[in-house]
Design a protein around this motif. Sequence first.
Motif, short mmCIF file in Angstrom:
data_model
loop_
_atom_site.label_atom_id
_atom_site.label_comp_id
_atom_site.label_asym_id
_atom_site.label_seq_id
_atom_site.Cartn_x
_atom_site.Cartn_y
_atom_site.Cartn_z
N PRO A 1 7.82 3.84 6.13
CA PRO A 1 8.56 4.73 5.24
C PRO A 1 7.75 5.05 4.00
N MET A 2 7.94 6.20 3.45
CA MET A 2 7.29 6.62 2.21
C MET A 2 5.78 6.54 2.30
N GLU A 3 5.22 6.97 3.40
CA GLU A 3 3.77 6.84 3.55
C GLU A 3 3.03 7.80 2.62
N LYS A 4 3.62 8.95 2.33
CA LYS A 4 2.91 9.90 1.46
C LYS A 4 2.85 9.37 0.04
N ALA A 5 3.94 8.74 -0.41
CA ALA A 5 3.91 8.20 -1.76
C ALA A 5 2.89 7.07 -1.87
N VAL A 6 2.81 6.25 -0.81
CA VAL A 6 1.85 5.16 -0.83
C VAL A 6 0.42 5.71 -0.84
N GLU A 7 0.21 6.77 -0.06
CA GLU A 7 -1.13 7.38 -0.04
C GLU A 7 -1.49 7.96 -1.38
N TYR A 8 -0.53 8.58 -2.03
CA TYR A 8 -0.78 9.16 -3.35
C TYR A 8 -1.15 8.06 -4.33
N GLN A 9 -0.43 6.95 -4.23
CA GLN A 9 -0.73 5.82 -5.13
C GLN A 9 -2.13 5.30 -4.89
N LEU B 1 -0.90 -3.82 -4.73
CA LEU B 1 -1.78 -2.71 -5.09
C LEU B 1 -1.14 -1.38 -4.75
N ASP B 2 -0.33 -1.37 -3.68
CA ASP B 2 0.30 -0.12 -3.27
C ASP B 2 1.69 0.04 -3.83
N LYS B 3 2.03 -0.72 -4.85
CA LYS B 3 3.38 -0.65 -5.39
C LYS B 3 3.63 0.74 -5.95
N PRO C 1 11.16 12.25 0.65
CA PRO C 1 9.89 11.69 0.18
C PRO C 1 8.67 12.46 0.67
N SER C 2 8.85 13.36 1.61
CA SER C 2 7.67 14.09 2.09
C SER C 2 7.29 15.21 1.15
N LYS C 3 8.02 15.35 0.03
CA LYS C 3 7.70 16.42 -0.90
C LYS C 3 6.47 16.11 -1.73
N ILE C 4 6.09 14.83 -1.75
CA ILE C 4 4.93 14.46 -2.58
C ILE C 4 3.68 15.08 -1.96
N GLY C 5 2.92 15.79 -2.75
CA GLY C 5 1.70 16.41 -2.24
C GLY C 5 1.95 17.73 -1.55
N ASN D 1 -11.28 5.37 0.69
CA ASN D 1 -10.96 5.77 -0.69
C ASN D 1 -11.40 7.20 -0.95
N GLU D 2 -12.60 7.53 -0.46
CA GLU D 2 -13.12 8.87 -0.65
C GLU D 2 -12.19 9.90 0.02
N ALA D 3 -11.79 9.60 1.26
CA ALA D 3 -10.98 10.56 2.01
C ALA D 3 -9.60 10.73 1.38
N VAL D 4 -8.98 9.63 0.95
CA VAL D 4 -7.63 9.76 0.42
C VAL D 4 -7.66 10.42 -0.97
N LYS D 5 -8.76 10.21 -1.68
CA LYS D 5 -8.88 10.89 -2.98
C LYS D 5 -9.08 12.38 -2.77
#
Lengths: 462, 481
Positions: free
Chosen positions: A34-42, B371-373, B383-387, A391-395
Amino acid sequence: MRIKTISRSVDEFTRERSQDLQRVFHNFDPSLRPMEKAVEYQRALTAAKLEKIFARPFVGAMDGHRDGISCMAKNPNYLKGIFSASMDGDIRLWDIATSRRTVCQFPGHLGAVRGLTVSTDGNVLVSCGTDCNVRLWSVPRPSLEDSDLSSEKSTEVVHSICGLYLQECVILSFTSRAVDHQFEGDLFATAGAQLDIWNHNRSQPVQSFTSGSHSVISVRFNPGEPDILATSSGDNHISIYDIRMSSAARKILMRTKTNSIAWNPMEPMNFTAANEDGNCYSFDGRKNEEAKCVHKDHVSAVMDIDFSPTGREFVTGSYDRSVRIFPYNGGHSREIYHTKRMQRVFCVKYSSDATYVISGSDDTNLRLWKAKASEQLGVILPREQKKHEYNEAVKNRYKHLPEIKRIVRHRHLPKPIYKAKAESRAMNDAKRRKDDRRKAHSAPGTVVTESHRTRRIIKEVE
Amino acid sequence: MEVALEDNNLMEKVLPPDEQEIDVELEAKEKKYLRGEGANLESLKDKKLKTQLASREKLYGKSAKAAAKIEKWLLPASAGYLETEGLEKTWRIKQTDIAKEVRETVRDVAFLHNDQFFAAAQKKYSYIYARDGTELHCLKERGPVARLRFLKNHFLLASINKIGQLHYQDVTYGDMVASIRTGKGRTDVMEVNPYNGVVALGHSGGTVTMWKPTSQAPLVQMQCHPGPVSAVAFHPNGHLMATSGKERKVKIWDLRKFEEVQTIHGFHAKTLSFSQKGLLAAGTGSFVQVLGDSSGGGGGYSRYMSHSMVKGYQVEKVMFRPYEDVLGIGHSMGWSSVLIPGSGEPNFDSWVANPFETSKQRREKEVHLLLDKLPPETIMLDPSKIGAMRPSRRKERPTRGEIEVEKEVAIEAAKSVEMKKKTKGRNKPSKRTKKKKELVENAKKTFPELEHSNIAGKKRRIGEDAAAELPASLKRFARKN
């Protein structure tokens, strides 16, 4: 009825001995995450911040010359060495890897040395200078105990064109401004009042090209085609010569003069010209009416340019005391290097393993920089490598979002450059607004906006 | 993961029928991994960006294909099932067929990010304990707590107390992130939607409200039942919500449209729980019923299995065990577990949740989780709206042409109104025409923008939409964007 439930046996999922690796199982189902996009953004945000923390591009400075450095040459066969020459005639070979010291010196020139180049097999160094001499030196072979070479040695001029020394003074009644060696073969070209093609063994030029009243400033052979070279002259021309023909194949007239040219090693039909107006123009050698790309970021004249061996980036050094790294197809620089102690940068080289950038400047120092500022040097474990790549790819995926863009783009500029850029931006905005209004108030079609790619080119000759 | 370059020519050959079947199956699985529609690249004008995005989209397609193939061929375990033959019904199959401490009131318990810590809502305050029972923290700020839940990705401990206050606390550094007064009174029905981290409360008026820590007002208020809401449960994919009310109905809601999908009559479910594979368990009295979805989208919940306990045992809470086919039942006499084939996800991912993890792996996982908090601002309904791209606003405002058309229609409607013929001398023609004019004026008044623009015509910026209506000689002054 048939019934089956999930049953997992422990030995399938755990390791047998403590020396084995732990077993890893994958299930890529998105509903488990769940919330994979938010985790990727972080993670992208953290990666951008870490990149800034680890960005230490300056490796070291090499001190030794007594006057400003005028030119440098890379040895294609020996990665650790670089030749540099200064305005008082001092030519040195540096070891940039371990000790960052001079390995040997080549004394002999009486005036400033204007051009340096090395033959492709790495044995012969050609130098030319304001004392109207063109000298050929033999490069000492690096011995196996390289790291012990900590003391300076001076070598004799082994292969100077003896006997013809004096004769050269007569023939070259002009100072030569640049020299470059062919990639395959024995020929090298010197640029001065005319463009001469020489052979190692002859004392007279094999061929000469005269091109009007102005002298030729820089010369560069094409890495792909051994017989093609590009030159730039003081009357704002860029010319492409084929040495099998008797005159220029192509000529482009621009508004300001070009200080240096570099061919793209991976796409040898394209070259980039470093111009006096602060821009670099990438051209397709076959089609010259418009530039392929205009690279704008320098504030003052661009003095030297060199491509990376990957062909994806090039480094430029400019009169405004900064070194910038541009992508080969992008209009703006991705990186700028500057120091308070570094004065006007006259020559830059990209090292042959695409990791370092060397700049030679007016303050008699050669400086070694990392090409990627936050790169970890040395041996990297495969796990570390994977993490860096991730890191490079996600950035890169989220680098357009405002928070991350702000961090990734941020660079500290020295105050004169910052102010000059703000001023030029204000000037360009005003000009553009005025042009738009002029266009809106004239009959449609009378006022034509010139694209940036053709703006500085006056015409193409031939 | 290495993806070999597929030879596209092979795909165009005619495949034998069983391979075609596999293809269709793989395509259906691929959809799950594609995570929605691809981006619309037609509207882009920047050619460089367009080619870059197009190549990236291709890469996504390839990786989705590879993931679908992995799911089909490489996953080690397969799901459980219960297949009946002939006239047997699954709910008749019983468990026998299948196989054979604090002395205070504790109202709720919740594990934190791993099994080393748990929080207990005791009579007066809530406490956080380590695994072996040592008390670590006393959370006094919250007061007497009725329910405790932990948001895993955000490290937030959410609780609702007896006064109806919702508290969010970050357990990494102990800060109270939000305390929200719900204003709806005391409730002890609280669930977290695992898909987006939103907390749902069920109230005694029959409403379900959804909250996020950064706003004082609820995100959504849904009137679900005529009476009090007894239980709420969320499907792991985030689209379905099950609620049960005291009027003996269980309703299944679609959360994308906030519409009711299905109603199940007959029993008052005191507790509800969804399994990883979408089975719904409902507990009433001493009877637990498991419903399975026959249709894919969520509308076809019907009886799958049931289990009745000894008469005196009152079922308080049911909960499915993740990655196993087990349903745990908490009742008045203790705790028991029953087997429900097909409820758990058979293949776990070691990086997400590993039932066989060693202590070293657990410690590393804890560091990676920290780290991923996610910050509490990332809790949102979608939640898919991010990005994602912000939708362009220009199409929302109606163009000038459209407004004019609407105005014409309104004026026509006003003119065609049938006027009542008045008697006793009040039916003067002048009065009638005056009245009609008034009606038309009123109709025009509802379009104030046009009125205003007619007055201040010269100062108005000529928009892109109006460019089409300008006469040809003025077209050059249309504002370019």
